[in-house]
Scaffold this motif. Structure first.
Motif, PDB file in Angstrom:
ATOM      1  N   HIS A   1       0.842  -1.200   0.000  1.00 56.91           N
ATOM      2  CA  HIS A   1       0.000   0.000   0.000  1.00 56.91           C
ATOM      3  C   HIS A   1       0.881   1.255   0.000  1.00 56.91           C
ATOM      4  O   HIS A   1       0.619   2.207  -0.734  1.00 56.91           O
ATOM      5  CB  HIS A   1      -0.928  -0.015   1.206  1.00 56.91           C
ATOM      6  N   GLY A   2       1.922   1.246   0.818  1.00 57.86           N
ATOM      7  CA  GLY A   2       2.827   2.393   0.884  1.00 57.86           C
ATOM      8  C   GLY A   2       3.613   2.599  -0.397  1.00 57.86           C
ATOM      9  O   GLY A   2       3.817   3.726  -0.840  1.00 57.86           O
TER      10      GLY A   2
ATOM     11  N   ILE B   1       4.041   9.178  -3.932  1.00 55.83           N
ATOM     12  CA  ILE B   1       5.419   9.313  -3.446  1.00 55.83           C
ATOM     13  C   ILE B   1       5.580   8.355  -2.272  1.00 55.83           C
ATOM     14  O   ILE B   1       5.104   8.639  -1.166  1.00 55.83           O
ATOM     15  CB  ILE B   1       5.712  10.757  -2.992  1.00 55.83           C
ATOM     16  N   PRO B   2       6.221   7.182  -2.463  1.00 54.39           N
ATOM     17  CA  PRO B   2       6.426   6.246  -1.351  1.00 54.39           C
ATOM     18  C   PRO B   2       7.203   6.931  -0.224  1.00 54.39           C
ATOM     19  O   PRO B   2       8.093   7.745  -0.473  1.00 54.39           O
ATOM     20  CB  PRO B   2       7.238   5.113  -1.972  1.00 54.39           C
TER      21      PRO B   2
ATOM     22  N   THR C   1       9.224   3.501  10.179  1.00 57.58           N
ATOM     23  CA  THR C   1       8.482   2.366   9.625  1.00 57.58           C
ATOM     24  C   THR C   1       8.105   2.633   8.177  1.00 57.58           C
ATOM     25  O   THR C   1       7.899   3.774   7.778  1.00 57.58           O
ATOM     26  CB  THR C   1       7.219   2.057  10.462  1.00 57.58           C
ATOM     27  N   ALA C   2       7.994   1.560   7.407  1.00 58.79           N
ATOM     28  CA  ALA C   2       7.546   1.653   6.019  1.00 58.79           C
ATOM     29  C   ALA C   2       6.057   1.346   5.917  1.00 58.79           C
ATOM     30  O   ALA C   2       5.494   1.384   4.828  1.00 58.79           O
ATOM     31  CB  ALA C   2       8.340   0.681   5.153  1.00 58.79           C
ATOM     32  N   SER C   3       5.414   1.053   7.035  1.00 56.83           N
ATOM     33  CA  SER C   3       4.006   0.675   7.049  1.00 56.83           C
ATOM     34  C   SER C   3       3.107   1.886   7.305  1.00 56.83           C
ATOM     35  O   SER C   3       3.120   2.446   8.407  1.00 56.83           O
ATOM     36  CB  SER C   3       3.750  -0.368   8.135  1.00 56.83           C
ATOM     37  N   PRO C   4       2.314   2.290   6.307  1.00 58.09           N
ATOM     38  CA  PRO C   4       1.386   3.396   6.568  1.00 58.09           C
ATOM     39  C   PRO C   4       0.323   3.033   7.605  1.00 58.09           C
ATOM     40  O   PRO C   4      -0.200   3.906   8.288  1.00 58.09           O
ATOM     41  CB  PRO C   4       0.766   3.677   5.199  1.00 58.09           C
ATOM     42  N   TYR C   5       0.014   1.736   7.741  1.00 57.42           N
ATOM     43  CA  TYR C   5      -0.975   1.308   8.732  1.00 57.42           C
ATOM     44  C   TYR C   5      -0.447   1.534  10.148  1.00 57.42           C
ATOM     45  O   TYR C   5      -1.155   2.033  11.024  1.00 57.42           O
ATOM     46  CB  TYR C   5      -1.335  -0.164   8.557  1.00 57.42           C
TER      47      TYR C   5
ATOM     48  N   MET D   1      10.883   8.229   0.359  1.00 52.63           N
ATOM     49  CA  MET D   1      11.865   7.152   0.331  1.00 52.63           C
ATOM     50  C   MET D   1      12.870   7.360  -0.789  1.00 52.63           C
ATOM     51  O   MET D   1      12.473   7.687  -1.904  1.00 52.63           O
ATOM     52  CB  MET D   1      11.171   5.813   0.039  1.00 52.63           C
ATOM     53  N   PRO D   2      14.142   7.115  -0.530  1.00 54.20           N
ATOM     54  CA  PRO D   2      15.120   7.106  -1.613  1.00 54.20           C
ATOM     55  C   PRO D   2      14.871   5.904  -2.539  1.00 54.20           C
ATOM     56  O   PRO D   2      14.297   4.891  -2.118  1.00 54.20           O
ATOM     57  CB  PRO D   2      16.463   6.970  -0.904  1.00 54.20           C
ATOM     58  N   GLU D   3      15.314   5.995  -3.781  1.00 58.29           N
ATOM     59  CA  GLU D   3      15.087   4.934  -4.767  1.00 58.29           C
ATOM     60  C   GLU D   3      15.619   3.578  -4.303  1.00 58.29           C
ATOM     61  O   GLU D   3      14.989   2.547  -4.498  1.00 58.29           O
ATOM     62  CB  GLU D   3      15.718   5.310  -6.116  1.00 58.29           C
ATOM     63  N   GLY D   4      16.796   3.563  -3.690  1.00 57.50           N
ATOM     64  CA  GLY D   4      17.379   2.300  -3.221  1.00 57.50           C
ATOM     65  C   GLY D   4      16.519   1.625  -2.164  1.00 57.50           C
ATOM     66  O   GLY D   4      16.388   0.393  -2.138  1.00 57.50           O
TER      67      GLY D   4
END
Length: 151
Positions: free
Chosen positions: A41-42, A47-48, A69-73, A91-94
């Motif tokens: 979802h993120g 834009i992640p 965290t990478a979790s939007p929840y 988030m950066p591309e890598g």
């Protein structure tokens, strides 16, 4: 966001007039197999982002960095409490590629199984309604009299 950065606590990186940029903290970014749906979802956002959770403190520094965290929840859960400040950082591309690889490796779609309704009619039963000590069927909700209770 400084992937691969060393440990730091409110290290000043740059100053431009009144604006100061700090490296506030270095935190690990942990990913969990059970949260792959949230990561997807993120990643699908325009834009992640990585979400940074902070709390106000009375220390010399105004904020304590609690979590990345990478979790939007998960970020929404922290934002809902109102006790923490949640900031969304692109988030950066890598990092996008790393999380996408993780999701491809561990994500399993959950199969939706529709529940079927039981055919038996439970609305016709009147078990437990009223007081069994009352012999009248006209008013089953009436309180029993002393006379009925003694018999």
């Amino acid at each position: 966001m400084l992937p691969g950065a060393g440990d730091a606590t409110w290290k000043e990186l740059r100053r431009d007039g009144d604006a100061v940029e700090y490296h506030a903290a270095t935190l690990p970014l942990e990913l969990f197999r059970t949260d792959t749906e949230a990561y997807l979802h993120g990643l699908s956002a325009k834009i992640p982002a990585i979400y940074v959770v902070m709390r106000e403190t009375n220390d010399p520094h105004p904020l304590e960095v609690v979590l990345a965290t990478a979790s939007p929840y998960e970020a929404q859960d922290y934002a809902d409490t109102g006790e923490e400040l949640v900031e969304k950082i692109p988030m950066p591309e890598g990092l996008i590629a790393w999380i996408r690889d993780y999701v491809e490796l561990h994500h399993e779609d959950e199969v939706f199984i529709k529940r079927r309704r039981d055919k038996s009619r439970v609305d016709r039963q009147e078990d437990g309604i009223g007081d069994a000590r009352i012999r009248q069927t006209s008013d089953v909700y009436r309180a029993p009299s002393k006379k009925a209770a003694l018999q």
